[in-house]
Scaffold this motif. Structure first.
Motif, mmCIF file in Angstrom:
data_model
loop_
_atom_site.group_PDB
_atom_site.id
_atom_site.type_symbol
_atom_site.label_atom_id
_atom_site.label_comp_id
_atom_site.label_asym_id
_atom_site.label_seq_id
_atom_site.Cartn_x
_atom_site.Cartn_y
_atom_site.Cartn_z
ATOM 1 N N GLY A 47 0.799 -1.224 0.000
ATOM 2 C CA GLY A 47 0.000 0.000 0.000
ATOM 3 C C GLY A 47 0.831 1.273 0.000
ATOM 4 N N GLY A 48 1.968 1.258 -0.677
ATOM 5 C CA GLY A 48 2.793 2.455 -0.779
ATOM 6 C C GLY A 48 3.728 2.671 0.398
ATOM 7 N N THR A 49 3.735 1.769 1.374
ATOM 8 C CA THR A 49 4.656 1.871 2.500
ATOM 9 C C THR A 49 5.405 0.553 2.658
ATOM 10 O OG1 THR A 49 3.023 1.125 4.125
ATOM 11 C CG2 THR A 49 3.171 3.495 3.738
ATOM 12 N N TYR A 50 6.558 0.633 3.269
ATOM 13 C CA TYR A 50 7.323 -0.574 3.517
ATOM 14 C C TYR A 50 6.871 -1.223 4.812
ATOM 15 C CZ TYR A 50 10.560 0.727 -0.162
ATOM 16 O OH TYR A 50 11.103 1.036 -1.380
ATOM 17 N N ARG A 51 6.861 -2.544 4.794
ATOM 18 C CA ARG A 51 6.597 -3.358 5.986
ATOM 19 C C ARG A 51 7.727 -4.354 6.104
ATOM 20 N NH1 ARG A 51 3.351 -0.464 8.872
ATOM 21 N NH2 ARG A 51 1.420 0.036 7.818
ATOM 22 N N PHE A 52 8.082 -4.658 7.333
ATOM 23 C CA PHE A 52 9.204 -5.542 7.616
ATOM 24 C C PHE A 52 8.717 -6.689 8.480
ATOM 25 C CE2 PHE A 52 10.642 -1.326 6.796
ATOM 26 C CZ PHE A 52 11.783 -1.481 6.028
ATOM 27 N N GLU A 53 9.069 -7.905 8.088
ATOM 28 C CA GLU A 53 8.680 -9.076 8.862
ATOM 29 C C GLU A 53 9.813 -9.399 9.834
ATOM 30 O OE1 GLU A 53 6.472 -13.316 8.273
ATOM 31 O OE2 GLU A 53 7.623 -12.526 6.603
ATOM 32 N N LYS A 54 9.469 -9.533 11.110
ATOM 33 C CA LYS A 54 10.461 -9.730 12.164
ATOM 34 C C LYS A 54 11.374 -10.921 11.873
ATOM 35 C CE LYS A 54 11.008 -10.387 17.136
ATOM 36 N NZ LYS A 54 11.954 -11.469 17.003
ATOM 37 N N SER A 55 10.823 -12.047 11.453
ATOM 38 C CA SER A 55 11.652 -13.235 11.208
ATOM 39 C C SER A 55 12.660 -12.987 10.082
ATOM 40 C CB SER A 55 10.788 -14.455 10.899
ATOM 41 O OG SER A 55 10.061 -14.257 9.698
ATOM 42 N N GLN A 56 12.276 -12.215 9.071
ATOM 43 C CA GLN A 56 13.207 -11.906 7.977
ATOM 44 C C GLN A 56 14.307 -10.952 8.445
ATOM 45 O OE1 GLN A 56 10.933 -10.543 4.634
ATOM 46 N NE2 GLN A 56 10.172 -12.584 4.159
ATOM 47 N N LEU A 57 13.947 -9.994 9.310
ATOM 48 C CA LEU A 57 14.962 -9.094 9.862
ATOM 49 C C LEU A 57 15.946 -9.879 10.730
ATOM 50 C CD1 LEU A 57 12.963 -5.892 10.843
ATOM 51 C CD2 LEU A 57 14.555 -6.187 8.937
ATOM 52 N N ASP A 58 15.421 -10.811 11.524
ATOM 53 C CA ASP A 58 16.296 -11.647 12.359
ATOM 54 C C ASP A 58 17.270 -12.444 11.497
ATOM 55 O OD1 ASP A 58 15.109 -10.746 14.704
ATOM 56 O OD2 ASP A 58 13.747 -12.456 14.852
ATOM 57 N N ARG A 59 16.789 -12.999 10.406
ATOM 58 C CA ARG A 59 17.638 -13.770 9.490
ATOM 59 C C ARG A 59 18.689 -12.860 8.857
ATOM 60 N NH1 ARG A 59 13.869 -15.627 6.079
ATOM 61 N NH2 ARG A 59 13.118 -16.937 7.755
ATOM 62 N N TRP A 60 18.290 -11.654 8.461
ATOM 63 C CA TRP A 60 19.215 -10.693 7.861
ATOM 64 C C TRP A 60 20.304 -10.316 8.870
ATOM 65 C CZ3 TRP A 60 20.166 -5.464 9.051
ATOM 66 C CH2 TRP A 60 20.962 -4.784 8.115
ATOM 67 N N ILE A 61 19.926 -10.057 10.115
ATOM 68 C CA ILE A 61 20.894 -9.722 11.159
ATOM 69 C C ILE A 61 21.887 -10.876 11.338
ATOM 70 C CG2 ILE A 61 21.191 -9.341 13.649
ATOM 71 C CD1 ILE A 61 18.462 -7.816 13.517
ATOM 72 N N SER A 62 21.374 -12.085 11.357
ATOM 73 C CA SER A 62 22.233 -13.260 11.505
ATOM 74 C C SER A 62 23.221 -13.362 10.346
ATOM 75 C CB SER A 62 21.370 -14.520 11.584
ATOM 76 O OG SER A 62 22.166 -15.667 11.654
ATOM 77 N N ASP A 63 22.740 -13.149 9.133
ATOM 78 C CA ASP A 63 23.602 -13.205 7.949
ATOM 79 C C ASP A 63 24.681 -12.122 8.003
ATOM 80 O OD1 ASP A 63 22.103 -15.317 7.018
ATOM 81 O OD2 ASP A 63 21.007 -14.133 5.526
ATOM 82 N N ILE A 64 24.307 -10.905 8.384
ATOM 83 C CA ILE A 64 25.253 -9.794 8.478
ATOM 84 C C ILE A 64 26.283 -10.081 9.562
ATOM 85 C CG2 ILE A 64 25.491 -7.357 9.154
ATOM 86 C CD1 ILE A 64 24.481 -7.847 6.271
ATOM 87 N N SER A 65 25.835 -10.647 10.672
ATOM 88 C CA SER A 65 26.763 -10.984 11.764
ATOM 89 C C SER A 65 27.807 -11.978 11.298
ATOM 90 C CB SER A 65 26.001 -11.552 12.959
ATOM 91 O OG SER A 65 25.134 -10.582 13.493
ATOM 92 N N ARG A 66 27.397 -12.959 10.492
ATOM 93 C CA ARG A 66 28.328 -13.943 9.959
ATOM 94 C C ARG A 66 29.361 -13.281 9.053
ATOM 95 N NH1 ARG A 66 24.569 -17.155 7.661
ATOM 96 N NH2 ARG A 66 23.395 -17.560 9.516
ATOM 97 N N VAL A 67 28.922 -12.364 8.217
ATOM 98 C CA VAL A 67 29.833 -11.648 7.320
ATOM 99 C C VAL A 67 30.824 -10.831 8.136
ATOM 100 C CG1 VAL A 67 29.987 -9.792 5.607
ATOM 101 C CG2 VAL A 67 28.260 -11.579 5.352
ATOM 102 N N ASN A 68 30.335 -10.128 9.162
ATOM 103 C CA ASN A 68 31.232 -9.336 10.010
ATOM 104 C C ASN A 68 32.243 -10.224 10.724
ATOM 105 O OD1 ASN A 68 30.167 -6.875 9.349
ATOM 106 N ND2 ASN A 68 28.789 -6.792 11.081
ATOM 107 N N GLN A 69 31.832 -11.393 11.152
ATOM 108 C CA GLN A 69 32.723 -12.315 11.848
ATOM 109 C C GLN A 69 33.856 -12.760 10.916
ATOM 110 O OE1 GLN A 69 30.904 -15.934 13.191
ATOM 111 N NE2 GLN A 69 32.553 -16.366 14.606
#
Length: 83
Positions: A47-69
């Motif tokens: 509807g013209g705005t962004y929505r974020f799903e918590k489980s997808q954000l958690d997965r993204w954070i996990s992926d980014i953490s792995r890259v940083n490690q």
């Protein structure tokens, strides 16, 4: 079905607005708008705005953490994000 006519997957508690997602990430809404696409932050345009799903954000954070490690261990870092 929501009043907008859209069927939302999952419970309504799992979907967040930009402001809620930014707070969850510890960032500002402006930061989230500016970096969503560049950093590959998962979002759905509804509807013209962004929505974020918590489980997808958690997965993204996990992926980014792995890259940083990997970067801290001396391996080549392709994407480094500090949340």
């Amino acid at each position: 079905m929501h009043s907008s006519g859209l069927i939302m997957a999952g419970s309504s508690d799992s979907w967040m607005s930009v402001r809620e997602a930014a707070q969850y990430l510890g960032k500002s809404a402006h930061w989230l708008y500016q970096n969503r696409e560049r950093l590959g932050i998962p979002a759905a345009a509804i509807g013209g705005t962004y929505r974020f799903e918590k489980s997808q954000l958690d997965r993204w954070i996990s992926d980014i953490s792995r890259v940083n490690q990997f970067g801290r261990n001396g391996n080549k870092t392709f994407l480094k994000v500090t949340l």
